[in-house]
Design an enzyme around this catalytic site. Structure first.
Site, PDB file in Angstrom:
ATOM      1  N   LYS A   1       3.674  19.569   2.582  1.00 46.81           N
ATOM      2  CA  LYS A   1       4.096  18.524   3.525  1.00 46.81           C
ATOM      3  C   LYS A   1       3.811  17.124   2.972  1.00 46.81           C
ATOM      4  O   LYS A   1       4.664  16.251   3.006  1.00 46.81           O
ATOM      5  CB  LYS A   1       3.375  18.689   4.879  1.00 46.81           C
ATOM      6  CG  LYS A   1       3.580  20.044   5.528  1.00 46.81           C
ATOM      7  CD  LYS A   1       2.970  20.113   6.928  1.00 46.81           C
ATOM      8  CE  LYS A   1       1.484  19.906   6.993  1.00 46.81           C
ATOM      9  NZ  LYS A   1       0.685  20.943   6.303  1.00 46.81           N
TER      10      LYS A   1
ATOM     11  N   ARG B   1     -10.806  18.804  -3.706  1.00 45.68           N
ATOM     12  CA  ARG B   1     -11.219  18.452  -2.351  1.00 45.68           C
ATOM     13  C   ARG B   1     -12.242  19.480  -1.879  1.00 45.68           C
ATOM     14  O   ARG B   1     -12.080  20.671  -2.128  1.00 45.68           O
ATOM     15  CB  ARG B   1      -9.995  18.495  -1.431  1.00 45.68           C
ATOM     16  CG  ARG B   1      -9.378  17.134  -1.204  1.00 45.68           C
ATOM     17  CD  ARG B   1      -8.052  17.232  -0.527  1.00 45.68           C
ATOM     18  NE  ARG B   1      -8.071  17.918   0.765  1.00 45.68           N
ATOM     19  CZ  ARG B   1      -7.031  17.971   1.592  1.00 45.68           C
ATOM     20  NH1 ARG B   1      -5.904  17.380   1.261  1.00 45.68           N
ATOM     21  NH2 ARG B   1      -7.099  18.610   2.738  1.00 45.68           N
TER      22      ARG B   1
ATOM     23  N   ARG C   1      -9.271  27.401   7.104  1.00 46.86           N
ATOM     24  CA  ARG C   1      -8.212  26.470   7.521  1.00 46.86           C
ATOM     25  C   ARG C   1      -6.948  27.238   7.917  1.00 46.86           C
ATOM     26  O   ARG C   1      -6.246  26.853   8.846  1.00 46.86           O
ATOM     27  CB  ARG C   1      -7.901  25.480   6.390  1.00 46.86           C
ATOM     28  CG  ARG C   1      -9.006  24.440   6.216  1.00 46.86           C
ATOM     29  CD  ARG C   1      -8.886  23.714   4.905  1.00 46.86           C
ATOM     30  NE  ARG C   1      -7.736  22.831   4.832  1.00 46.86           N
ATOM     31  CZ  ARG C   1      -7.216  22.388   3.690  1.00 46.86           C
ATOM     32  NH1 ARG C   1      -7.727  22.752   2.533  1.00 46.86           N
ATOM     33  NH2 ARG C   1      -6.181  21.586   3.717  1.00 46.86           N
TER      34      ARG C   1
ATOM     35  N   ARG D   1      -5.502  23.342  -6.404  1.00 44.62           N
ATOM     36  CA  ARG D   1      -5.141  21.925  -6.345  1.00 44.62           C
ATOM     37  C   ARG D   1      -6.255  21.030  -6.902  1.00 44.62           C
ATOM     38  O   ARG D   1      -7.423  21.233  -6.611  1.00 44.62           O
ATOM     39  CB  ARG D   1      -4.872  21.540  -4.887  1.00 44.62           C
ATOM     40  CG  ARG D   1      -4.570  20.071  -4.682  1.00 44.62           C
ATOM     41  CD  ARG D   1      -3.863  19.818  -3.392  1.00 44.62           C
ATOM     42  NE  ARG D   1      -4.682  20.058  -2.211  1.00 44.62           N
ATOM     43  CZ  ARG D   1      -4.233  19.928  -0.968  1.00 44.62           C
ATOM     44  NH1 ARG D   1      -2.974  19.583  -0.740  1.00 44.62           N
ATOM     45  NH2 ARG D   1      -5.020  20.161   0.057  1.00 44.62           N
TER      46      ARG D   1
ATOM     47  N   ARG E   1      -1.468  18.971  15.725  1.00 43.57           N
ATOM     48  CA  ARG E   1      -1.978  20.230  15.210  1.00 43.57           C
ATOM     49  C   ARG E   1      -2.430  21.164  16.324  1.00 43.57           C
ATOM     50  O   ARG E   1      -2.878  22.265  16.043  1.00 43.57           O
ATOM     51  CB  ARG E   1      -3.177  19.931  14.333  1.00 43.57           C
ATOM     52  CG  ARG E   1      -2.996  20.366  12.872  1.00 43.57           C
ATOM     53  CD  ARG E   1      -4.162  19.812  12.141  1.00 43.57           C
ATOM     54  NE  ARG E   1      -4.442  20.297  10.864  1.00 43.57           N
ATOM     55  CZ  ARG E   1      -4.249  19.624   9.730  1.00 43.57           C
ATOM     56  NH1 ARG E   1      -3.601  18.506   9.739  1.00 43.57           N
ATOM     57  NH2 ARG E   1      -4.680  20.115   8.598  1.00 43.57           N
TER      58      ARG E   1
HETATM   59  P1  AMP Z   1      -5.087  17.884   5.958  1.00 45.93           P
HETATM   60  O1  AMP Z   1      -5.218  16.951   4.811  1.00 45.93           O
HETATM   61  O2  AMP Z   1      -3.910  17.578   6.829  1.00 45.93           O
HETATM   62  O3  AMP Z   1      -5.140  19.326   5.545  1.00 45.93           O
HETATM   63  O4  AMP Z   1      -6.369  17.634   6.894  1.00 45.93           O
HETATM   64  C1  AMP Z   1      -7.680  17.832   6.416  1.00 45.93           C
HETATM   65  C2  AMP Z   1      -8.631  18.049   7.588  1.00 45.93           C
HETATM   66  O5  AMP Z   1      -8.624  16.911   8.449  1.00 45.93           O
HETATM   67  C3  AMP Z   1      -8.286  19.227   8.503  1.00 45.93           C
HETATM   68  O6  AMP Z   1      -8.772  20.459   8.000  1.00 45.93           O
HETATM   69  C4  AMP Z   1      -8.966  18.799   9.793  1.00 45.93           C
HETATM   70  O7  AMP Z   1     -10.360  18.998   9.740  1.00 45.93           O
HETATM   71  C5  AMP Z   1      -8.723  17.304   9.809  1.00 45.93           C
HETATM   72  N1  AMP Z   1      -7.461  16.964  10.497  1.00 45.93           N
HETATM   73  C6  AMP Z   1      -6.336  16.416   9.943  1.00 45.93           C
HETATM   74  N2  AMP Z   1      -5.384  16.229  10.867  1.00 45.93           N
HETATM   75  C7  AMP Z   1      -5.902  16.688  12.035  1.00 45.93           C
HETATM   76  C8  AMP Z   1      -5.399  16.790  13.354  1.00 45.93           C
HETATM   77  N3  AMP Z   1      -4.146  16.388  13.670  1.00 45.93           N
HETATM   78  N4  AMP Z   1      -6.216  17.320  14.308  1.00 45.93           N
HETATM   79  C9  AMP Z   1      -7.461  17.707  14.015  1.00 45.93           C
HETATM   80  N5  AMP Z   1      -7.996  17.659  12.797  1.00 45.93           N
HETATM   81  C10 AMP Z   1      -7.235  17.143  11.800  1.00 45.93           C
END
Ligand code: AMP
Length: 214
Positions: free
Chosen positions: A13, A160, A171, A127, A88
């Protein structure tokens, strides 16, 4: 164009959003990026979010919704946006509906990135990101000429914290439990567009462009 990118972590994404941002001048709003930036700069939001992020769980809805309420008011959103990683949960989606209604904005679509689970695991655990310029690599699919060193700027590659295998598995569970219900939510609203995200990046971008009429 105003769209949501929905799909599991590691579906591409963020990568595809960055391409479309460059091509069409859309705002790319990644809640994960905003949270990581807050963690890096040590804000109160970053301190709250870090413990959830490190465990692979979700940051509480009220925190995310307040953050997005502000972000969507910023001027760069006027020319269109891609929401990447938000909403989410169903409460986040409902809050977004209310926010957009208040701004008199409608969504053009919700792109669902469909991808096999094992491919996601390989992409995420492999990654690596350049700590200096942010370029994204993968030890299996897109390696650097010199291991651990960015081809573009010579910066050091990092993993990361939440790309470690045990966190990735968590996740994905969280995605299935809390985010996958949004597929039905947007399908019922007639907004969902399914895209095969297991292909090469430029083919995924082309499919999205076609789907939303760009
Ligand atoms: P991502 O980079 O989108 O995978 O986000 C990394 C982490 O940030 C996730 O595993 C969550 O802990 C937190 N996070 C990102 N977006 C959200 C969201 N919309 N709601 C809740 N937690 C989020």
């Amino acid at each position: 164009m105003r769209v949501i990118f929905l799909g599991p972590p590691g579906a591409g994404k963020g990568t595809q959003a960055a391409v479309l941002k460059g091509r069409y001048g859309l705002a790319h709003i990644s809640t994960g990026d905003i949270l990581r930036e807050n963690v890096r700069s040590g804000t109160a939001l970053g301190k709250t979010a870090k413990k959830y992020m490190d465990s692979g769980g979700l940051v509480p809805d009220d925190v995310i919704i307040a953050m997005m309420r502000e972000r969507l008011q910023e001027p760069d959103c006027r020319s269109g946006f891609i929401l990447d990683g938000f909403p989410r949960t169903v409460p986040q989606a409902e809050a977004l509906d209310r926010l957009l209604e208040g701004m008199d904005i409608t969504l053009d679509g919700v792109i669902l990135f469909e991808i096999p689970r094992q491919l996601v695991i390989d992409r995420l655990t492999g990654r690596r990101i350049c700590g200096s310029c942010g370029e994204i690599y993968n030890v299996s699919f897109k390696s650097t000429k010199v291991p651990g060193v960015c081809d573009r700027c010579g910066g050091e590659l990092v993993q990361r914290d939440d790309d470690r295998e045990e966190v990735v598995i968590r996740r994905l569970e969280v995605y299935e439990e809390q985010t996958a219900p949004l597929v039905r939510y947007y399908e019922e609203k007639g907004r969902l567009i399914r895209v095969d995200a297991g292909r090469e990046g430029d083919r995924v971008v082309a499919a999205i462009e076609k789907a939303v009429g760009l």
